[in-house]
Design a protein around this motif. Structure first.
Motif, PDB file in Angstrom:
ATOM      1  N   ASN A 179       0.678  -1.222   0.085  1.00  0.00           N
ATOM      2  CA  ASN A 179       0.032   0.083   0.004  1.00  0.00           C
ATOM      3  C   ASN A 179       0.793   1.275  -0.237  1.00  0.00           C
ATOM      4  OD1 ASN A 179      -2.436  -1.287  -0.018  1.00  0.00           O
ATOM      5  ND2 ASN A 179      -2.563  -1.402   2.088  1.00  0.00           N
ATOM      6  N   ARG A 180       1.832   1.062   0.939  1.00  0.00           N
ATOM      7  CA  ARG A 180       2.786   2.445   0.782  1.00  0.00           C
ATOM      8  C   ARG A 180       3.507   2.548  -0.610  1.00  0.00           C
ATOM      9  NH1 ARG A 180       6.781   1.557   5.041  1.00  0.00           N
ATOM     10  NH2 ARG A 180       5.641  -0.339   5.593  1.00  0.00           N
ATOM     11  N   LEU A 181       4.046   1.420  -1.227  1.00  0.00           N
ATOM     12  CA  LEU A 181       4.451   1.750  -2.433  1.00  0.00           C
ATOM     13  C   LEU A 181       3.726   1.936  -3.423  1.00  0.00           C
ATOM     14  CD1 LEU A 181       6.990  -1.629  -2.567  1.00  0.00           C
ATOM     15  CD2 LEU A 181       7.598   0.722  -2.426  1.00  0.00           C
ATOM     16  N   ASP A 182       2.280   1.661  -3.413  1.00  0.00           N
ATOM     17  CA  ASP A 182       1.426   2.252  -4.208  1.00  0.00           C
ATOM     18  C   ASP A 182       0.945   3.831  -4.179  1.00  0.00           C
ATOM     19  OD1 ASP A 182       1.097  -0.542  -5.599  1.00  0.00           O
ATOM     20  OD2 ASP A 182      -0.776  -0.888  -4.319  1.00  0.00           O
ATOM     21  N   GLU A 183       1.092   4.009  -3.079  1.00  0.00           N
ATOM     22  CA  GLU A 183       0.983   5.439  -2.856  1.00  0.00           C
ATOM     23  C   GLU A 183       2.073   6.338  -3.129  1.00  0.00           C
ATOM     24  OE1 GLU A 183       0.637   8.248   1.259  1.00  0.00           O
ATOM     25  OE2 GLU A 183      -0.465   6.402   1.344  1.00  0.00           O
ATOM     26  N   GLU A 184       3.215   5.636  -3.044  1.00  0.00           N
ATOM     27  CA  GLU A 184       4.620   6.431  -3.340  1.00  0.00           C
ATOM     28  C   GLU A 184       4.600   6.594  -4.866  1.00  0.00           C
ATOM     29  OE1 GLU A 184       7.871   4.761  -1.488  1.00  0.00           O
ATOM     30  OE2 GLU A 184       7.009   5.371   0.426  1.00  0.00           O
ATOM     31  N   ALA A 185       4.013   5.630  -5.521  1.00  0.00           N
ATOM     32  CA  ALA A 185       4.134   5.277  -7.014  1.00  0.00           C
ATOM     33  C   ALA A 185       3.065   6.493  -7.520  1.00  0.00           C
ATOM     34  CB  ALA A 185       3.800   3.933  -7.537  1.00  0.00           C
ATOM     35  N   GLY A 186       2.081   6.519  -6.867  1.00  0.00           N
ATOM     36  CA  GLY A 186       1.101   7.417  -7.326  1.00  0.00           C
ATOM     37  C   GLY A 186       1.690   8.913  -7.209  1.00  0.00           C
TER      38      GLY A 186
END
Length: 104
Positions: free
Chosen positions: A71-78
């Motif tokens: 979830n944190r990686l997805d948020e950072e990617a966004g």
């Protein structure tokens, strides 16, 4: 016919023989050490009794960690995508208003 490569790992004082390609051996051993540590922490807390229950709690904890990191990686990617879009827009605007007349 060749015999599959196997790795012996110890998890919570029990030995397991697991088929594993040679190039994955160190990753498997690392995963087994990580799981063993998690299971020992749970067992030592005294809140969970029984190897099956300890294994389920360890699996739940590890899954929670994995999903949280995803979830944190997805948020950072966004956030990164949005930042790149903003930078591209700024570049486009700068090129469009180029005082040298080389823009649009």
């Amino acid at each position: 016919m060749s015999q599959p490569n196997t790795v012996n790992v110890r998890i919570l004082d029990k030995e397991y023989c697991i088929a594993c390609p040679p190039e994955e051996r160190s990753k498997l051993e690392g995963a087994a050490r990580y799981l063993d540590g998690k299971m020992r922490d749970i067992r030592n807390s005294g809140k969970v009794i029984g190897a099956d229950r300890i294994a389920v709690m360890a699996a739940l904890n590890i899954t929670h960690e994995l999903l949280d990191k995803q979830n944190r990686l997805d948020e950072e990617a966004g956030n990164t995508r949005e930042h790149v879009r903003s930078l591209l827009e700024r570049v486009d605007n700068a090129l469009a208003t180029d005082p040298n007349g080389t823009g649009n």
